[in-house]
Motif scaffolding. Structure first.
Motif, PDB file in Angstrom:
ATOM      1  N   THR A 123      47.230  40.789  33.422  1.00 18.31           N
ATOM      2  CA  THR A 123      47.705  41.298  34.801  1.00 18.31           C
ATOM      3  C   THR A 123      49.092  40.512  34.881  1.00 18.31           C
ATOM      4  O   THR A 123      49.597  39.556  34.407  1.00 18.31           O
ATOM      5  CB  THR A 123      46.744  40.630  35.576  1.00 18.31           C
ATOM      6  OG1 THR A 123      47.357  40.866  37.349  1.00 18.31           O
ATOM      7  CG2 THR A 123      46.830  38.869  35.701  1.00 18.31           C
ATOM      8  N   SER A 129      46.029  39.378  41.914  1.00 18.76           N
ATOM      9  CA  SER A 129      44.675  39.964  41.223  1.00 18.76           C
ATOM     10  C   SER A 129      43.637  39.140  41.933  1.00 18.76           C
ATOM     11  O   SER A 129      42.706  39.747  42.330  1.00 18.76           O
ATOM     12  CB  SER A 129      44.703  39.909  39.514  1.00 18.76           C
ATOM     13  OG  SER A 129      45.803  40.754  39.222  1.00 18.76           O
ATOM     14  N   TRP A 354      47.464  47.167  34.452  1.00 18.19           N
ATOM     15  CA  TRP A 354      48.530  46.165  34.282  1.00 18.19           C
ATOM     16  C   TRP A 354      47.986  45.051  35.244  1.00 18.19           C
ATOM     17  O   TRP A 354      48.825  43.938  35.423  1.00 18.19           O
ATOM     18  CB  TRP A 354      49.974  46.679  35.069  1.00 18.19           C
ATOM     19  CG  TRP A 354      50.317  47.610  34.003  1.00 18.19           C
ATOM     20  CD1 TRP A 354      50.219  49.049  33.784  1.00 18.19           C
ATOM     21  CD2 TRP A 354      51.442  47.245  33.027  1.00 18.19           C
ATOM     22  NE1 TRP A 354      50.995  49.317  32.828  1.00 18.19           N
ATOM     23  CE2 TRP A 354      51.849  48.125  32.493  1.00 18.19           C
ATOM     24  CE3 TRP A 354      52.276  45.887  32.785  1.00 18.19           C
ATOM     25  CZ2 TRP A 354      52.738  48.399  31.237  1.00 18.19           C
ATOM     26  CZ3 TRP A 354      53.130  45.896  32.035  1.00 18.19           C
ATOM     27  CH2 TRP A 354      53.419  47.109  31.189  1.00 18.19           C
ATOM     28  N   LEU A 356      44.842  44.142  38.715  1.00 23.06           N
ATOM     29  CA  LEU A 356      44.626  44.517  40.119  1.00 23.06           C
ATOM     30  C   LEU A 356      45.678  43.813  41.057  1.00 23.06           C
ATOM     31  O   LEU A 356      45.943  42.802  41.034  1.00 23.06           O
ATOM     32  CB  LEU A 356      43.071  43.907  40.170  1.00 23.06           C
ATOM     33  CG  LEU A 356      42.630  44.294  41.669  1.00 23.06           C
ATOM     34  CD1 LEU A 356      42.407  45.952  41.751  1.00 23.06           C
ATOM     35  CD2 LEU A 356      41.126  43.401  42.024  1.00 23.06           C
ATOM     36  N   CYS A 358      48.633  44.834  41.368  1.00 29.81           N
ATOM     37  CA  CYS A 358      50.049  44.758  40.877  1.00 29.81           C
ATOM     38  C   CYS A 358      50.900  45.932  40.799  1.00 29.81           C
ATOM     39  O   CYS A 358      51.945  45.772  40.246  1.00 29.81           O
ATOM     40  CB  CYS A 358      50.048  43.738  39.599  1.00 29.81           C
ATOM     41  SG  CYS A 358      49.288  42.245  39.552  1.00 29.81           S
ATOM     42  N   TYR A 359      50.308  46.899  41.324  1.00 31.21           N
ATOM     43  CA  TYR A 359      51.373  48.127  41.242  1.00 31.21           C
ATOM     44  C   TYR A 359      52.731  48.018  41.686  1.00 31.21           C
ATOM     45  O   TYR A 359      53.719  48.584  40.816  1.00 31.21           O
ATOM     46  CB  TYR A 359      50.865  49.168  42.077  1.00 31.21           C
ATOM     47  CG  TYR A 359      51.412  50.735  41.829  1.00 31.21           C
ATOM     48  CD1 TYR A 359      51.324  51.214  40.956  1.00 31.21           C
ATOM     49  CD2 TYR A 359      52.277  50.925  43.182  1.00 31.21           C
ATOM     50  CE1 TYR A 359      51.920  52.592  40.990  1.00 31.21           C
ATOM     51  CE2 TYR A 359      53.104  52.031  42.958  1.00 31.21           C
ATOM     52  CZ  TYR A 359      52.876  53.024  41.846  1.00 31.21           C
ATOM     53  OH  TYR A 359      53.511  54.009  41.856  1.00 31.21           O
ATOM     54  N   GLN A 390      46.779  55.003  41.374  1.00 31.44           N
ATOM     55  CA  GLN A 390      46.962  53.611  41.389  1.00 31.44           C
ATOM     56  C   GLN A 390      45.926  52.792  40.821  1.00 31.44           C
ATOM     57  O   GLN A 390      46.262  51.910  40.099  1.00 31.44           O
ATOM     58  CB  GLN A 390      47.371  53.299  42.758  1.00 31.44           C
ATOM     59  CG  GLN A 390      47.716  51.573  43.179  1.00 31.44           C
ATOM     60  CD  GLN A 390      48.453  51.632  44.342  1.00 31.44           C
ATOM     61  OE1 GLN A 390      48.845  52.345  45.132  1.00 31.44           O
ATOM     62  NE2 GLN A 390      48.325  50.296  44.911  1.00 31.44           N
ATOM     63  N   GLU A 394      46.523  50.074  37.932  1.00 33.14           N
ATOM     64  CA  GLU A 394      46.136  48.780  38.101  1.00 33.14           C
ATOM     65  C   GLU A 394      45.057  48.335  37.034  1.00 33.14           C
ATOM     66  O   GLU A 394      45.021  47.128  36.678  1.00 33.14           O
ATOM     67  CB  GLU A 394      45.750  48.501  39.369  1.00 33.14           C
ATOM     68  CG  GLU A 394      47.052  48.568  40.136  1.00 33.14           C
ATOM     69  CD  GLU A 394      46.702  48.096  41.666  1.00 33.14           C
ATOM     70  OE1 GLU A 394      47.570  48.113  42.481  1.00 33.14           O
ATOM     71  OE2 GLU A 394      45.576  47.862  41.941  1.00 33.14           O
TER      72      GLU A 394
END
Length: 480
Positions: A123, A129, A354, A356, A358-359, A390, A394
Protein backbone atom coordinates in the motif's frame (compact mmCIF):
# COMPACT_ATOMS: atom_id res chain seq x y z
CA UNK A 1 -51.62 -14.87 -6.52
CA UNK A 2 -51.18 -13.03 -3.23
CA UNK A 3 -47.85 -12.84 -1.46
CA UNK A 4 -47.00 -15.05 1.46
CA UNK A 5 -48.32 -13.71 4.76
CA UNK A 6 -46.03 -11.87 7.13
CA UNK A 7 -44.20 -13.88 9.72
CA UNK A 8 -45.47 -13.65 13.27
CA UNK A 9 -45.06 -10.46 15.23
CA UNK A 10 -41.70 -9.90 16.92
CA UNK A 11 -40.86 -12.13 19.83
CA UNK A 12 -41.51 -10.98 23.34
CA UNK A 13 -38.86 -9.32 25.45
CA UNK A 14 -38.07 -12.65 27.14
CA UNK A 15 -36.87 -14.08 23.85
CA UNK A 16 -33.17 -13.33 23.20
CA UNK A 17 -33.74 -13.41 19.44
CA UNK A 18 -36.38 -10.71 19.70
CA UNK A 19 -34.10 -8.47 21.75
CA UNK A 20 -31.22 -8.84 19.30
CA UNK A 21 -33.54 -8.15 16.40
CA UNK A 22 -34.76 -4.89 17.94
CA UNK A 23 -31.22 -3.88 18.86
CA UNK A 24 -30.08 -4.47 15.28
CA UNK A 25 -32.94 -2.45 13.82
CA UNK A 26 -32.29 0.46 16.19
CA UNK A 27 -28.56 0.39 15.54
CA UNK A 28 -28.85 0.24 11.74
CA UNK A 29 -31.67 2.78 11.65
CA UNK A 30 -29.67 5.28 13.69
CA UNK A 31 -26.67 4.64 11.46
CA UNK A 32 -28.75 5.48 8.39
CA UNK A 33 -29.95 8.73 10.00
CA UNK A 34 -26.59 9.74 11.46
CA UNK A 35 -24.60 9.43 8.26
CA UNK A 36 -27.03 11.50 6.20
CA UNK A 37 -27.22 14.45 8.60
CA UNK A 38 -23.46 14.42 9.23
CA UNK A 39 -22.72 15.88 5.77
CA UNK A 40 -23.25 12.47 4.18
CA UNK A 41 -20.12 11.31 5.98
CA UNK A 42 -17.96 13.49 3.71
CA UNK A 43 -16.02 15.30 6.44
CA UNK A 44 -13.13 13.41 8.08
CA UNK A 45 -14.64 13.76 11.55
CA UNK A 46 -17.97 12.49 10.21
CA UNK A 47 -16.32 9.39 8.73
CA UNK A 48 -14.71 8.66 12.09
CA UNK A 49 -18.02 9.14 13.88
CA UNK A 50 -19.86 6.90 11.42
CA UNK A 51 -17.18 4.21 11.63
CA UNK A 52 -17.25 4.32 15.44
CA UNK A 53 -21.04 3.99 15.65
CA UNK A 54 -21.18 1.32 12.93
CA UNK A 55 -18.50 -0.68 14.78
CA UNK A 56 -21.10 -1.56 17.40
CA UNK A 57 -22.46 -3.86 14.69
CA UNK A 58 -19.41 -6.09 15.08
CA UNK A 59 -20.17 -6.38 18.79
CA UNK A 60 -23.74 -7.37 17.95
CA UNK A 61 -22.50 -9.92 15.42
CA UNK A 62 -20.12 -11.53 17.90
CA UNK A 63 -22.68 -11.54 20.70
CA UNK A 64 -25.24 -13.17 18.40
CA UNK A 65 -22.96 -16.05 17.39
CA UNK A 66 -24.04 -18.10 20.42
CA UNK A 67 -27.65 -17.51 19.44
CA UNK A 68 -27.05 -18.81 15.92
CA UNK A 69 -25.18 -21.96 17.01
CA UNK A 70 -27.04 -25.00 15.76
CA UNK A 71 -30.23 -23.09 14.99
CA UNK A 72 -31.20 -21.97 11.51
CA UNK A 73 -30.19 -23.61 8.28
CA UNK A 74 -27.98 -21.92 5.68
CA UNK A 75 -26.47 -19.44 8.11
CA UNK A 76 -25.47 -16.07 6.61
CA UNK A 77 -22.17 -16.36 8.48
CA UNK A 78 -20.86 -18.32 5.49
CA UNK A 79 -21.03 -15.08 3.48
CA UNK A 80 -18.30 -13.44 5.57
CA UNK A 81 -15.27 -15.26 4.22
CA UNK A 82 -14.69 -12.77 1.34
CA UNK A 83 -14.68 -9.94 3.91
CA UNK A 84 -12.19 -11.86 6.04
CA UNK A 85 -10.00 -12.50 3.00
CA UNK A 86 -10.16 -8.82 2.00
CA UNK A 87 -9.09 -7.87 5.52
CA UNK A 88 -6.14 -10.22 5.26
CA UNK A 89 -5.16 -8.70 1.92
CA UNK A 90 -5.29 -5.11 3.21
CA UNK A 91 -3.57 -5.88 6.52
CA UNK A 92 -0.78 -7.68 4.68
CA UNK A 93 -0.37 -4.69 2.35
CA UNK A 94 0.03 -2.40 5.37
CA UNK A 95 3.11 -4.39 6.38
CA UNK A 96 4.66 -3.78 2.96
CA UNK A 97 4.41 -0.05 2.12
CA UNK A 98 5.56 1.14 -1.30
CA UNK A 99 5.82 4.86 -0.45
CA UNK A 100 7.93 6.56 2.20
CA UNK A 101 7.52 9.88 3.96
CA UNK A 102 10.20 12.33 2.84
CA UNK A 103 10.86 15.81 4.22
CA UNK A 104 11.76 18.66 1.91
CA UNK A 105 12.36 21.56 4.22
CA UNK A 106 9.18 22.17 6.22
CA UNK A 107 7.04 20.11 3.86
CA UNK A 108 6.42 16.34 4.25
CA UNK A 109 5.67 14.40 1.06
CA UNK A 110 5.10 10.78 0.13
CA UNK A 111 7.69 9.46 -2.30
CA UNK A 112 7.49 6.22 -4.24
CA UNK A 113 10.33 3.91 -3.25
CA UNK A 114 8.85 0.55 -4.19
CA UNK A 115 7.66 -2.19 -1.86
CA UNK A 116 10.24 -4.24 -0.03
CA UNK A 117 8.54 -7.42 -1.22
CA UNK A 118 7.35 -6.72 -4.75
CA UNK A 119 5.44 -9.99 -5.12
CA UNK A 120 3.27 -9.36 -2.04
CA UNK A 121 0.39 -6.91 -1.50
CA UNK A 122 1.52 -3.38 -0.69
CA UNK A 123 0.00 0.00 0.00
CA UNK A 124 1.09 3.55 -0.60
CA UNK A 125 -0.01 4.68 2.87
CA UNK A 126 -0.86 2.15 5.62
CA UNK A 127 -2.77 4.63 7.81
CA UNK A 128 -5.10 5.53 4.94
CA UNK A 129 -5.73 1.89 4.07
CA UNK A 130 -6.49 1.00 7.69
CA UNK A 131 -8.94 3.91 8.02
CA UNK A 132 -10.80 2.87 4.86
CA UNK A 133 -10.83 -0.78 5.96
CA UNK A 134 -12.28 0.17 9.33
CA UNK A 135 -15.08 2.14 7.70
CA UNK A 136 -15.87 -0.66 5.22
CA UNK A 137 -15.87 -3.41 7.85
CA UNK A 138 -17.96 -1.44 10.31
CA UNK A 139 -20.65 -0.51 7.77
CA UNK A 140 -20.75 -3.96 6.21
CA UNK A 141 -21.11 -5.87 9.49
CA UNK A 142 -23.71 -3.44 10.84
CA UNK A 143 -25.90 -3.97 7.76
CA UNK A 144 -25.06 -7.68 7.55
CA UNK A 145 -26.80 -8.09 10.92
CA UNK A 146 -30.09 -7.42 9.15
CA UNK A 147 -29.71 -10.79 7.41
CA UNK A 148 -28.29 -12.46 10.50
CA UNK A 149 -30.80 -11.38 13.14
CA UNK A 150 -33.97 -9.79 11.69
CA UNK A 151 -36.70 -12.40 11.38
CA UNK A 152 -39.82 -10.37 10.53
CA UNK A 153 -40.59 -8.78 7.19
CA UNK A 154 -42.71 -6.15 8.90
CA UNK A 155 -39.63 -4.97 10.80
CA UNK A 156 -37.65 -4.62 7.56
CA UNK A 157 -40.45 -2.61 5.97
CA UNK A 158 -40.49 -0.32 9.01
CA UNK A 159 -36.74 0.24 8.73
CA UNK A 160 -36.99 1.14 5.04
CA UNK A 161 -39.98 3.37 5.76
CA UNK A 162 -37.94 5.29 8.34
CA UNK A 163 -35.08 5.76 5.87
CA UNK A 164 -37.41 6.96 3.10
CA UNK A 165 -39.14 9.31 5.54
CA UNK A 166 -35.76 10.70 6.53
CA UNK A 167 -34.96 11.18 2.85
CA UNK A 168 -38.19 13.11 2.34
CA UNK A 169 -37.33 15.32 5.32
CA UNK A 170 -33.86 15.94 3.85
CA UNK A 171 -35.47 16.76 0.49
CA UNK A 172 -37.72 19.39 2.06
CA UNK A 173 -34.81 20.73 4.10
CA UNK A 174 -32.60 20.90 1.02
CA UNK A 175 -35.29 22.53 -1.13
CA UNK A 176 -35.81 25.40 1.31
CA UNK A 177 -32.06 25.70 1.79
CA UNK A 178 -31.59 25.90 -1.98
CA UNK A 179 -34.18 28.65 -2.29
CA UNK A 180 -33.03 30.96 0.50
CA UNK A 181 -29.31 30.45 1.09
CA UNK A 182 -25.96 29.17 -0.12
CA UNK A 183 -23.90 26.56 1.66
CA UNK A 184 -24.92 23.79 4.06
CA UNK A 185 -27.31 24.11 6.98
CA UNK A 186 -28.72 27.35 5.55
CA UNK A 187 -25.30 28.89 5.08
CA UNK A 188 -23.94 28.11 8.55
CA UNK A 189 -21.35 25.78 7.01
CA UNK A 190 -19.64 26.83 3.76
CA UNK A 191 -19.59 24.06 1.19
CA UNK A 192 -16.39 23.23 -0.72
CA UNK A 193 -18.62 22.37 -3.70
CA UNK A 194 -21.12 24.84 -5.13
CA UNK A 195 -23.37 21.99 -6.29
CA UNK A 196 -24.25 20.71 -2.86
CA UNK A 197 -27.74 19.78 -1.70
CA UNK A 198 -29.34 19.34 1.72
CA UNK A 199 -26.49 18.03 3.89
CA UNK A 200 -24.55 16.44 1.00
CA UNK A 201 -21.43 18.19 -0.25
CA UNK A 202 -21.66 16.75 -3.78
CA UNK A 203 -24.89 16.78 -5.79
CA UNK A 204 -24.11 13.53 -7.62
CA UNK A 205 -23.73 11.72 -4.29
CA UNK A 206 -27.10 13.06 -3.24
CA UNK A 207 -28.52 11.79 -6.53
CA UNK A 208 -27.23 8.25 -5.92
CA UNK A 209 -28.80 8.39 -2.46
CA UNK A 210 -32.06 9.60 -4.03
CA UNK A 211 -32.06 6.71 -6.52
CA UNK A 212 -31.82 4.19 -3.68
CA UNK A 213 -34.60 5.88 -1.71
CA UNK A 214 -36.90 6.17 -4.71
CA UNK A 215 -36.49 2.50 -5.54
CA UNK A 216 -37.03 1.47 -1.91
CA UNK A 217 -40.05 3.76 -1.51
CA UNK A 218 -41.57 2.53 -4.76
CA UNK A 219 -41.31 -1.05 -3.58
CA UNK A 220 -43.11 -0.16 -0.35
CA UNK A 221 -45.76 1.80 -2.26
CA UNK A 222 -46.59 -1.17 -4.48
CA UNK A 223 -46.62 -3.50 -1.48
CA UNK A 224 -49.12 -1.38 0.47
CA UNK A 225 -51.13 -0.62 -2.65
CA UNK A 226 -51.67 -4.32 -3.17
CA UNK A 227 -52.71 -4.85 0.44
CA UNK A 228 -54.96 -1.81 0.72
CA UNK A 229 -56.63 -1.79 -2.67
CA UNK A 230 -60.01 -2.17 -0.97
CA UNK A 231 -59.63 1.19 0.78
CA UNK A 232 -59.98 3.08 -2.44
CA UNK A 233 -57.48 5.49 -3.89
CA UNK A 234 -58.61 8.56 -1.97
CA UNK A 235 -58.36 6.84 1.44
CA UNK A 236 -55.18 4.90 0.94
CA UNK A 237 -52.02 6.09 2.80
CA UNK A 238 -50.12 5.12 -0.33
CA UNK A 239 -51.03 8.54 -1.75
CA UNK A 240 -49.13 10.28 1.05
CA UNK A 241 -46.13 8.05 0.39
CA UNK A 242 -46.20 8.78 -3.34
CA UNK A 243 -46.27 12.52 -2.66
CA UNK A 244 -43.22 12.09 -0.43
CA UNK A 245 -41.45 10.25 -3.24
CA UNK A 246 -42.26 13.11 -5.62
CA UNK A 247 -40.63 15.54 -3.17
CA UNK A 248 -37.49 13.41 -3.23
CA UNK A 249 -37.58 12.92 -7.01
CA UNK A 250 -37.48 16.61 -7.92
CA UNK A 251 -34.36 17.36 -5.88
CA UNK A 252 -31.65 16.22 -8.34
CA UNK A 253 -32.88 18.94 -10.70
CA UNK A 254 -32.51 21.49 -7.90
CA UNK A 255 -29.01 20.20 -7.22
CA UNK A 256 -28.15 20.60 -10.90
CA UNK A 257 -27.21 16.94 -11.22
CA UNK A 258 -27.46 15.68 -14.79
CA UNK A 259 -26.79 12.11 -13.75
CA UNK A 260 -29.33 12.43 -10.95
CA UNK A 261 -32.07 13.44 -13.38
CA UNK A 262 -31.32 10.35 -15.48
CA UNK A 263 -31.38 8.08 -12.41
CA UNK A 264 -34.73 9.49 -11.33
CA UNK A 265 -36.12 9.02 -14.84
CA UNK A 266 -35.03 5.36 -14.88
CA UNK A 267 -36.70 4.61 -11.54
CA UNK A 268 -39.72 6.78 -12.30
CA UNK A 269 -40.38 5.31 -15.74
CA UNK A 270 -40.07 1.75 -14.41
CA UNK A 271 -42.49 2.52 -11.58
CA UNK A 272 -44.90 4.38 -13.86
CA UNK A 273 -44.99 1.54 -16.39
CA UNK A 274 -45.68 -1.02 -13.67
CA UNK A 275 -48.29 1.18 -12.00
CA UNK A 276 -50.04 1.91 -15.29
CA UNK A 277 -50.24 -1.78 -16.17
CA UNK A 278 -51.67 -2.51 -12.76
CA UNK A 279 -54.29 0.23 -12.93
CA UNK A 280 -55.41 -0.83 -16.40
CA UNK A 281 -55.61 -4.49 -15.36
CA UNK A 282 -57.54 -3.80 -12.15
CA UNK A 283 -59.97 -1.39 -13.77
CA UNK A 284 -60.68 -3.75 -16.61
CA UNK A 285 -61.24 -6.66 -14.23
CA UNK A 286 -63.94 -4.61 -12.50
CA UNK A 287 -65.38 -3.29 -15.76
CA UNK A 288 -64.45 0.30 -14.96
CA UNK A 289 -63.05 2.93 -17.36
CA UNK A 290 -59.30 3.45 -17.33
CA UNK A 291 -59.10 6.94 -18.84
CA UNK A 292 -59.66 8.80 -15.55
CA UNK A 293 -56.88 7.23 -13.42
CA UNK A 294 -54.44 7.26 -16.33
CA UNK A 295 -55.10 10.94 -17.00
CA UNK A 296 -54.72 11.74 -13.30
CA UNK A 297 -51.41 9.90 -13.19
CA UNK A 298 -50.12 11.76 -16.22
CA UNK A 299 -51.15 15.08 -14.67
CA UNK A 300 -49.35 14.28 -11.43
CA UNK A 301 -46.23 13.28 -13.35
CA UNK A 302 -46.42 16.47 -15.39
CA UNK A 303 -46.83 18.51 -12.21
CA UNK A 304 -43.75 16.88 -10.70
CA UNK A 305 -41.67 17.55 -13.82
CA UNK A 306 -42.93 21.12 -14.04
CA UNK A 307 -42.20 21.75 -10.36
CA UNK A 308 -38.68 20.39 -10.72
CA UNK A 309 -38.06 22.55 -13.80
CA UNK A 310 -39.46 25.67 -12.11
CA UNK A 311 -37.66 25.29 -8.77
CA UNK A 312 -34.42 24.20 -10.39
CA UNK A 313 -34.50 26.63 -13.32
CA UNK A 314 -31.32 28.48 -12.34
CA UNK A 315 -29.39 25.30 -11.56
CA UNK A 316 -30.55 23.63 -14.76
CA UNK A 317 -29.63 26.62 -16.91
CA UNK A 318 -26.22 26.77 -15.26
CA UNK A 319 -25.65 23.06 -15.88
CA UNK A 320 -26.76 23.44 -19.49
CA UNK A 321 -24.21 26.20 -20.04
CA UNK A 322 -21.60 24.12 -18.24
CA UNK A 323 -22.39 21.11 -20.40
CA UNK A 324 -22.10 22.98 -23.67
CA UNK A 325 -18.91 24.68 -22.50
CA UNK A 326 -17.39 21.45 -21.26
CA UNK A 327 -18.28 19.70 -24.50
CA UNK A 328 -16.49 22.39 -26.51
CA UNK A 329 -13.48 22.35 -24.19
CA UNK A 330 -13.11 18.59 -24.36
CA UNK A 331 -14.34 17.45 -20.95
CA UNK A 332 -15.29 14.05 -22.38
CA UNK A 333 -11.78 13.60 -23.70
CA UNK A 334 -10.38 14.65 -20.33
CA UNK A 335 -12.54 12.13 -18.48
CA UNK A 336 -11.58 9.36 -20.91
CA UNK A 337 -7.94 10.26 -20.37
CA UNK A 338 -8.46 9.97 -16.62
CA UNK A 339 -9.93 6.49 -17.14
CA UNK A 340 -6.95 5.58 -19.31
CA UNK A 341 -4.52 6.79 -16.64
CA UNK A 342 -6.41 4.84 -13.98
CA UNK A 343 -6.27 1.70 -16.09
CA UNK A 344 -2.55 2.31 -16.60
CA UNK A 345 -2.04 2.48 -12.84
CA UNK A 346 -4.11 -0.66 -12.28
CA UNK A 347 -2.12 -2.53 -14.94
CA UNK A 348 1.11 -1.84 -13.07
CA UNK A 349 -0.15 -3.68 -9.96
CA UNK A 350 -2.86 -5.97 -11.40
CA UNK A 351 -3.11 -8.59 -8.67
CA UNK A 352 -3.23 -6.60 -5.43
CA UNK A 353 -3.40 -2.94 -6.41
CA UNK A 354 -1.65 0.04 -4.83
CA UNK A 355 -3.48 0.10 -1.52
CA UNK A 356 -7.03 0.63 -0.30
CA UNK A 357 -7.96 4.32 -0.31
CA UNK A 358 -4.66 5.40 -1.88
CA UNK A 359 -5.81 6.29 -5.39
CA UNK A 360 -5.17 10.03 -5.03
CA UNK A 361 -1.63 9.42 -3.84
CA UNK A 362 -0.74 6.94 -6.57
CA UNK A 363 -2.29 9.04 -9.36
CA UNK A 364 0.49 11.57 -8.79
CA UNK A 365 2.89 9.10 -10.38
CA UNK A 366 1.25 9.67 -13.77
CA UNK A 367 -0.48 13.01 -13.13
CA UNK A 368 1.75 15.30 -11.07
CA UNK A 369 -0.31 18.20 -9.83
CA UNK A 370 0.76 21.66 -10.95
CA UNK A 371 2.34 23.92 -8.35
CA UNK A 372 -0.06 26.79 -8.91
CA UNK A 373 -2.35 27.46 -5.97
CA UNK A 374 -5.38 28.04 -8.18
CA UNK A 375 -5.00 25.04 -10.45
CA UNK A 376 -7.77 23.71 -12.69
CA UNK A 377 -9.67 21.05 -10.74
CA UNK A 378 -10.29 18.79 -13.72
CA UNK A 379 -6.54 18.27 -14.07
CA UNK A 380 -5.94 17.31 -10.42
CA UNK A 381 -8.39 14.55 -9.62
CA UNK A 382 -8.48 12.76 -6.28
CA UNK A 383 -11.07 10.20 -7.44
CA UNK A 384 -11.21 8.13 -10.60
CA UNK A 385 -14.87 9.04 -11.24
CA UNK A 386 -15.39 5.32 -11.74
CA UNK A 387 -15.62 3.18 -8.63
CA UNK A 388 -15.01 0.08 -10.74
CA UNK A 389 -11.71 1.34 -12.14
CA UNK A 390 -10.67 2.83 -8.82
CA UNK A 391 -11.22 -0.52 -7.09
CA UNK A 392 -8.93 -2.20 -9.62
CA UNK A 393 -6.28 0.44 -9.03
CA UNK A 394 -6.50 0.26 -5.24
CA UNK A 395 -7.04 -3.43 -4.43
CA UNK A 396 -6.37 -5.13 -7.76
CA UNK A 397 -8.29 -7.90 -9.43
CA UNK A 398 -8.12 -10.11 -6.35
CA UNK A 399 -9.48 -7.51 -3.96
CA UNK A 400 -12.15 -6.40 -6.44
CA UNK A 401 -13.25 -10.02 -6.88
CA UNK A 402 -13.54 -10.39 -3.10
CA UNK A 403 -15.70 -7.28 -2.88
CA UNK A 404 -17.86 -8.67 -5.69
CA UNK A 405 -18.28 -11.92 -3.76
CA UNK A 406 -19.70 -10.02 -0.80
CA UNK A 407 -22.66 -9.35 -3.10
CA UNK A 408 -22.74 -12.53 -5.20
CA UNK A 409 -22.65 -15.05 -2.34
CA UNK A 410 -25.69 -13.61 -0.52
CA UNK A 411 -27.63 -13.34 -3.79
CA UNK A 412 -27.03 -17.02 -4.51
CA UNK A 413 -28.69 -17.96 -1.22
CA UNK A 414 -32.19 -17.19 -2.51
CA UNK A 415 -34.07 -18.45 -5.52
CA UNK A 416 -35.07 -16.18 -8.37
CA UNK A 417 -38.75 -16.67 -7.61
CA UNK A 418 -38.43 -15.15 -4.13
CA UNK A 419 -36.69 -12.09 -5.53
CA UNK A 420 -39.85 -11.02 -7.37
CA UNK A 421 -41.78 -9.49 -4.49
CA UNK A 422 -42.28 -5.73 -4.85
CA UNK A 423 -40.17 -4.88 -1.82
CA UNK A 424 -37.25 -7.13 -2.72
CA UNK A 425 -37.32 -6.37 -6.45
CA UNK A 426 -37.17 -2.60 -6.01
CA UNK A 427 -34.64 -2.67 -3.17
CA UNK A 428 -32.24 -4.82 -5.14
CA UNK A 429 -33.10 -3.04 -8.39
CA UNK A 430 -32.07 0.27 -6.85
CA UNK A 431 -28.82 -1.29 -5.67
CA UNK A 432 -28.16 -2.58 -9.18
CA UNK A 433 -28.85 0.83 -10.71
CA UNK A 434 -26.36 2.58 -8.41
CA UNK A 435 -23.85 -0.19 -9.06
CA UNK A 436 -24.12 0.53 -12.80
CA UNK A 437 -23.83 4.26 -12.12
CA UNK A 438 -20.57 3.54 -10.26
CA UNK A 439 -18.98 2.59 -13.59
CA UNK A 440 -18.91 6.28 -14.60
CA UNK A 441 -18.98 8.06 -11.23
CA UNK A 442 -17.94 7.46 -7.62
CA UNK A 443 -21.13 7.15 -5.51
CA UNK A 444 -19.42 4.67 -3.19
CA UNK A 445 -16.95 7.36 -2.24
CA UNK A 446 -19.75 8.75 -0.07
CA UNK A 447 -20.42 6.92 3.24
CA UNK A 448 -24.13 7.82 3.21
CA UNK A 449 -24.55 6.11 -0.14
CA UNK A 450 -22.54 3.10 1.07
CA UNK A 451 -24.63 2.74 4.24
CA UNK A 452 -27.92 3.11 2.38
CA UNK A 453 -26.80 0.70 -0.35
CA UNK A 454 -25.94 -2.06 2.12
CA UNK A 455 -29.13 -1.48 4.12
CA UNK A 456 -31.21 -1.80 0.97
CA UNK A 457 -29.23 -4.82 -0.20
CA UNK A 458 -29.43 -6.85 3.01
CA UNK A 459 -33.03 -5.76 3.69
CA UNK A 460 -34.14 -6.87 0.24
CA UNK A 461 -32.19 -10.09 0.52
CA UNK A 462 -33.49 -10.96 3.98
CA UNK A 463 -37.02 -10.12 2.89
CA UNK A 464 -36.70 -12.72 0.14
CA UNK A 465 -35.15 -15.26 2.53
CA UNK A 466 -38.03 -14.84 4.98
CA UNK A 467 -40.57 -15.35 2.18
CA UNK A 468 -38.76 -18.54 1.19
CA UNK A 469 -38.62 -19.67 4.81
CA UNK A 470 -42.35 -19.13 5.29
CA UNK A 471 -43.28 -20.89 2.06
CA UNK A 472 -41.03 -23.90 2.78
CA UNK A 473 -41.70 -24.17 6.50
CA UNK A 474 -38.13 -23.48 7.72
CA UNK A 475 -37.77 -22.63 11.37
CA UNK A 476 -36.96 -19.03 12.24
CA UNK A 477 -34.05 -18.02 14.38
CA UNK A 478 -36.20 -17.89 17.48
CA UNK A 479 -37.44 -21.42 17.04
CA UNK A 480 -36.27 -23.95 19.61
Amino acid sequence: MSSAPDSPSPASGRNPAGRWERLTLIHVGMLGLLVTWAFGGAAPWARTLVAAWASLGAVITLAALRLRAGRARRSPLAWLWPVAALNGLVLLSCLNPSFELKHYGPEALLAYTGARHAALPSTAHPATSLAHLWLFDAIYLACFNLALLVQHRRALRLLILVLVGNGALLAVFGTFQHLVSDGLYFGLVPSPNTRCFATFVYGNHWSAYVALLLAAGTGLAFHYWRREVDLGLSRSPVIVGVLGLFLIAITPALAGSRAGILLVLVVGLAAAARGLRRVVRDRRQHGEPVAGPVTAGLLVAGLAIGSAAYLGEDALQERWHDTTGQWRSGLLAERLQLYADTWRIAAQQPAFGWGLGCYDKVLLLVRPRPLEANRQYEHSYVDAHSDWLQALAEIGWLGTALVGLTVVLPLRSVSRGHLRSNVTAYLLGGCGLVLLYAAVEFPFGNPAVVVTWWICFFSGLQYARLRRRESSGFDTLSSP
